[in-house]
Design a protein around this motif. Structure first.
Motif, PDB file in Angstrom:
ATOM      1  N   LYS A   1       0.837  -1.183   0.000  1.00 36.65           N
ATOM      2  CA  LYS A   1       0.000   0.000   0.000  1.00 36.65           C
ATOM      3  C   LYS A   1       0.883   1.247   0.000  1.00 36.65           C
ATOM      4  CE  LYS A   1      -1.405   1.851   3.749  1.00 36.65           C
ATOM      5  NZ  LYS A   1      -0.960   2.433   5.032  1.00 36.65           N
TER       6      LYS A   1
ATOM      7  N   HIS B   1      -1.551  -5.630   5.384  1.00 36.30           N
ATOM      8  CA  HIS B   1      -0.982  -6.439   6.464  1.00 36.30           C
ATOM      9  C   HIS B   1      -2.014  -6.780   7.551  1.00 36.30           C
ATOM     10  CE1 HIS B   1      -0.297  -2.664   8.714  1.00 36.30           C
ATOM     11  NE2 HIS B   1      -0.190  -3.419   9.779  1.00 36.30           N
ATOM     12  N   TYR B   2      -3.157  -6.051   7.597  1.00 33.12           N
ATOM     13  CA  TYR B   2      -4.176  -6.415   8.582  1.00 33.12           C
ATOM     14  C   TYR B   2      -4.757  -7.796   8.304  1.00 33.12           C
ATOM     15  CZ  TYR B   2      -4.358  -2.548  11.782  1.00 33.12           C
ATOM     16  OH  TYR B   2      -4.042  -1.675  12.789  1.00 33.12           O
TER      17      TYR B   2
ATOM     18  N   LYS C   1      -3.079 -10.600  10.102  1.00 34.68           N
ATOM     19  CA  LYS C   1      -3.215 -10.723  11.561  1.00 34.68           C
ATOM     20  C   LYS C   1      -4.163 -11.877  11.888  1.00 34.68           C
ATOM     21  CE  LYS C   1      -2.575  -5.752  12.367  1.00 34.68           C
ATOM     22  NZ  LYS C   1      -1.427  -5.493  13.210  1.00 34.68           N
TER      23      LYS C   1
ATOM     24  N   GLU D   1      -4.152   4.509  17.743  1.00 33.80           N
ATOM     25  CA  GLU D   1      -2.706   4.392  17.931  1.00 33.80           C
ATOM     26  C   GLU D   1      -2.286   5.483  18.893  1.00 33.80           C
ATOM     27  OE1 GLU D   1      -0.153   3.451  14.393  1.00 33.80           O
ATOM     28  OE2 GLU D   1      -1.936   4.183  13.396  1.00 33.80           O
TER      29      GLU D   1
ATOM     30  N   ARG E   1       7.134  10.141   9.554  1.00 31.02           N
ATOM     31  CA  ARG E   1       6.495  10.005   8.241  1.00 31.02           C
ATOM     32  C   ARG E   1       5.586  11.191   7.917  1.00 31.02           C
ATOM     33  NH1 ARG E   1       2.955   5.620   8.992  1.00 31.02           N
ATOM     34  NH2 ARG E   1       2.898   4.954   6.847  1.00 31.02           N
TER      35      ARG E   1
ATOM     36  N   TYR F   1       4.935  11.949   4.122  1.00 32.00           N
ATOM     37  CA  TYR F   1       4.001  11.008   3.483  1.00 32.00           C
ATOM     38  C   TYR F   1       2.594  11.221   4.033  1.00 32.00           C
ATOM     39  CZ  TYR F   1       1.056   6.895   3.956  1.00 32.00           C
ATOM     40  OH  TYR F   1      -0.043   6.079   4.035  1.00 32.00           O
TER      41      TYR F   1
ATOM     42  N   ASP G   1      -4.806   6.303   4.801  1.00 34.74           N
ATOM     43  CA  ASP G   1      -3.734   5.506   5.414  1.00 34.74           C
ATOM     44  C   ASP G   1      -4.277   4.248   6.108  1.00 34.74           C
ATOM     45  OD1 ASP G   1      -0.963   5.195   6.224  1.00 34.74           O
ATOM     46  OD2 ASP G   1      -1.629   5.685   8.251  1.00 34.74           O
ATOM     47  N   MET G   2      -5.433   4.352   6.732  1.00 32.37           N
ATOM     48  CA  MET G   2      -5.943   3.223   7.529  1.00 32.37           C
ATOM     49  C   MET G   2      -7.339   2.748   7.121  1.00 32.37           C
ATOM     50  SD  MET G   2      -3.677   2.415   9.836  1.00 32.37           S
ATOM     51  CE  MET G   2      -4.646   1.232  10.726  1.00 32.37           C
TER      52      MET G   2
ATOM     53  N   HIS H   1      -7.110  -1.119   5.637  1.00 30.99           N
ATOM     54  CA  HIS H   1      -7.201  -2.027   6.787  1.00 30.99           C
ATOM     55  C   HIS H   1      -8.624  -2.105   7.364  1.00 30.99           C
ATOM     56  CE1 HIS H   1      -2.999  -1.731   6.277  1.00 30.99           C
ATOM     57  NE2 HIS H   1      -2.774  -0.699   7.047  1.00 30.99           N
TER      58      HIS H   1
ATOM     59  N   LYS I   1      -4.613   8.681  15.254  1.00 31.44           N
ATOM     60  CA  LYS I   1      -3.303   8.683  15.899  1.00 31.44           C
ATOM     61  C   LYS I   1      -3.398   9.524  17.176  1.00 31.44           C
ATOM     62  CE  LYS I   1      -0.550   7.552  11.948  1.00 31.44           C
ATOM     63  NZ  LYS I   1      -0.117   6.169  12.142  1.00 31.44           N
TER      64      LYS I   1
ATOM     65  N   LYS J   1      -2.790   2.096  22.194  1.00 32.12           N
ATOM     66  CA  LYS J   1      -2.868   1.447  20.877  1.00 32.12           C
ATOM     67  C   LYS J   1      -3.817   0.268  21.000  1.00 32.12           C
ATOM     68  CE  LYS J   1       0.028  -0.792  17.360  1.00 32.12           C
ATOM     69  NZ  LYS J   1      -0.426  -0.159  16.133  1.00 32.12           N
TER      70      LYS J   1
ATOM     71  N   GLN K   1      -6.074  -6.287  18.428  1.00 28.34           N
ATOM     72  CA  GLN K   1      -4.756  -6.081  19.018  1.00 28.34           C
ATOM     73  C   GLN K   1      -4.830  -5.003  20.083  1.00 28.34           C
ATOM     74  OE1 GLN K   1      -2.522  -4.869  15.524  1.00 28.34           O
ATOM     75  NE2 GLN K   1      -3.157  -2.767  15.738  1.00 28.34           N
TER      76      GLN K   1
HETATM   77  C1  BG6 Z   1       0.143   1.251   8.350  1.00 25.65           C
HETATM   78  C2  BG6 Z   1      -0.060   2.740   8.376  1.00 25.65           C
HETATM   79  O1  BG6 Z   1      -0.460   0.697   7.207  1.00 25.65           O
HETATM   80  O2  BG6 Z   1      -0.438   0.671   9.510  1.00 25.65           O
HETATM   81  C3  BG6 Z   1       0.530   3.342   9.645  1.00 25.65           C
HETATM   82  O3  BG6 Z   1       0.555   3.330   7.242  1.00 25.65           O
HETATM   83  C4  BG6 Z   1      -0.008   2.641  10.863  1.00 25.65           C
HETATM   84  O4  BG6 Z   1       0.265   4.731   9.723  1.00 25.65           O
HETATM   85  C5  BG6 Z   1       0.127   1.125  10.725  1.00 25.65           C
HETATM   86  O5  BG6 Z   1       0.730   3.102  11.988  1.00 25.65           O
HETATM   87  C6  BG6 Z   1      -0.587   0.421  11.861  1.00 25.65           C
HETATM   88  O6  BG6 Z   1      -0.335  -0.945  11.792  1.00 25.65           O
HETATM   89  P1  BG6 Z   1      -0.447  -1.855  13.086  1.00 25.65           P
HETATM   90  O7  BG6 Z   1      -0.260  -3.251  12.586  1.00 25.65           O
HETATM   91  O8  BG6 Z   1       0.642  -1.407  14.008  1.00 25.65           O
HETATM   92  O9  BG6 Z   1      -1.803  -1.596  13.668  1.00 25.65           O
END
Ligand code: BG6
Length: 491
Positions: A148, A178-179, A182, A216, A223, A226, A235-236, A240, A341, A346, A379
């Motif tokens: 992404k 990547h979610y 998990k 978070e 970053r 970006y 971003d999220m 995700h 954020k 988190k 998480q």
């Molecule tokens: C990323 C985002 O895809 O996921 C980040 O770009 C974010 O901004 C991160 O911090 C969060 O991932 P995780 O697995 O720590 O919840």
């Protein structure tokens, strides 16, 4: 062979190599597995090995107590090739290197091309690989994995899809989220479809609303540059959180194959009611930015003071969206999804709020608005919490809420794979179930695009502030229309 483009970047050292380390340690990598790192920097194989394996701070913990032979044997699987300044040169040199490594290590012409580069390079790289026939599956398979952000909008995502599909078949393209790697996100499917106590209730007759929180505690860290062009929604949320939503909303798939699961997810995403008019967008979306604040005696910068961020930026670090799903199962059930954020902690969790019983028998109940809830903790402290009422011992029928709690950590020695480990292994094995398909990504953008457009171009759209370390702006409560409160996990 895993060929990583952008190999000198942060993701390779921080995520990919630690995942490969764990897979190697668990004997899950094929014996003849090799990695070829590719990027613009000039490096020798030895320098690359030192950077990402031998001297990497991201492996420090893992390497403790490990023999030097083991570490060296892993490092020896890493090779490096530089590709010139714009990733548009020397592909024949790259093809020769790949072929040499293939012959030497007998990798059977099976290649994964992992693109950890800016998306603007995806098509350039795909075209050059195709010119060298490195997309050709006559001998061995060829897969391309892309990171992404997949697009900046619906239009750009479509362009990216078309660009990649010119050179690779859809079945060769693996879009990473990547979610989906998990365990707890995958467990959403299992919780729903393997328990007859949940699925029959999973609809508008029994569920009052769904709440998803992704918080978070960190800010934008290094970053800022970006993030300021992205924001929480891109971003999220678009990726995700929409993936999580699709797993909650989807109908039961015929089986657990990539085809059937992804078909159902696409249908789910297409059934989200797209908000188009300003009034609906105004009522159902909230954006905000974190402000400077004192946390534990330390001053935390506000978003606009962060490095790389425009001091007048309107990019959101907090997004909360209310929406509905237009299908039989979910009619009139509101979904509340927020991501941010600089929250107090988190945490990512899904809360399924069940309706109250139609008739209250026990008047003397202190359940109040504490209806049954199923809380899926994505998480940390991965697990599931079920809240329900029990009788308070003693006279009368006083009801109190209690819970059943399952934590993955209760499984003792069972090692929960990290997201990138699982996803890399799946790509090697040709299992695309946990990767996003083109139509899935586009359906998610279809929903998100009008919100972004409204936030960027709408008339007088507010961007609220919230102090770093609190649960967002109080205006986010307006979304809930006084019916209930956000569940803030630490409160
Ligand atoms: C990323 C985002 O895809 O996921 C980040 O770009 C974010 O901004 C991160 O911090 C969060 O991932 P995780 O697995 O720590 O919840």
């Amino acid at each position: 062979m895993l060929v990583i483009f952008g190999a000198s970047g942060d993701l390779t050292a921080r995520k990919l190599v630690p995942a490969l380390y764990n897979l190697y340690k668990a004997n899950q990598l094929p014996e003849n597995f090799v990695v070829l790192g590719v990027s613009r920097s000039n490096m020798t194989d030895g320098e690359f090995r030192r950077k990402v394996v031998l001297e990497s701070k991201f492996l420090e913990e893992k390497k403790k107590g490990e023999s030097l032979d083991f570490i060296n044997s892993l490092a020896e699987k890493f090779f490096y090739e530089d590709l010139g300044a714009d990733y548009n040169l020397e592909y024949s040199k790259l093809a020769t290197r790949i072929s040499d490594l293939n012959n030497k290590y007998r990798t059977d012409h099976n290649y994964i091309f992992y693109l950890s580069t800016p998306p603007s390079l995806y098509e350039v790289i795909a075209k050059n690989l195709s010119d060298q026939e490195l997309n050709n599956e006559e001998k061995g398979w060829k897969r391309i994995v892309v990171e992404k952000p997949f697009g900046y909008s619906l239009g750009t995502a479509k362009e990216l899809n078309r660009g990649l599909q010119k050179y690779f078949k859809e079945s060769q393209i693996y879009r990473i989220d990547h979610y989906l790697g998990k365990e707890t996100v995958q467990n959403l499917l299992v919780t729903r479809f393997s328990n007859s106590i949940f699925e029959p209730l999973w609809n508008r007759n029994y569920i009052s609303h769904i709440e998803i929180t992704n918080a978070e505690s960190g800010g934008v860290e290094k970053r800022g540059g970006y993030y300021d062009t992205s924001g929480a929604l891109r971003d999220m949320f678009q990726n995700h959180l929409m993936q999580i939503v699709s797993l909650i909303v989807m109908e039961p798939p015929i089986d657990a194959s990539a085809l059937e699961i992804r078909n159902e997810k696409v249908k789910a995403l297409k059934s989200l009611r797209i908000m188009r008019d300003e009034e609906t967008l105004f009522k159902n979306t909230i954006r905000a930015q974190y402000l400077a604040s004192e946390i534990d005696g330390e001053t935390v910068k506000g978003y606009r003071e962060e490095e790389g961020v425009n001091p007048e930026s309107k990019t959101e670090t907090y997004a909360a969206i209310k929406f509905f799903v237009d299908n039989w199962r979910w009619k009139d059930v509101p979904f509340y999804v927020r991501t941010a954020k600089r929250m107090p902690t988190k945490v990512t969790e899904v809360v399924v709020h069940f309706k109250s019983p139609h008739h209250q028998v026990f008047k003397d109940s202190d359940m109040g608005n504490k209806d049954n809830k199923l809380i899926i903790r994505i998480q940390p402290d991965e697990g599931i919490l079920l809240k329900f009422g029990v009788k308070v011992p003693g006279q009368g029928f006083k009801v109190e809420q209690t819970h059943l709690d399952f934590s993955y950590s209760d499984l003792g020695e069972t090692v929960v794979m990290e997201a990138y480990e699982r996803l890399l292994l799946d790509a090697m094995q040709g299992d695309a179930t946990l990767y996003a398909r083109a139509d899935e990504v586009e359906a998610a953008w279809d929903f998100v695009d009008p919100i972004l457009d409204y936030w960027e171009n709408g008339k007088d759209v507010n961007i609220y502030g919230y102090s770093a370390g609190v649960w967002g702006p109080s205006n986010a409560d307006d979304l809930l229309e006084g019916d209930f409160k956000w569940r803030n996990p630490t409160e």
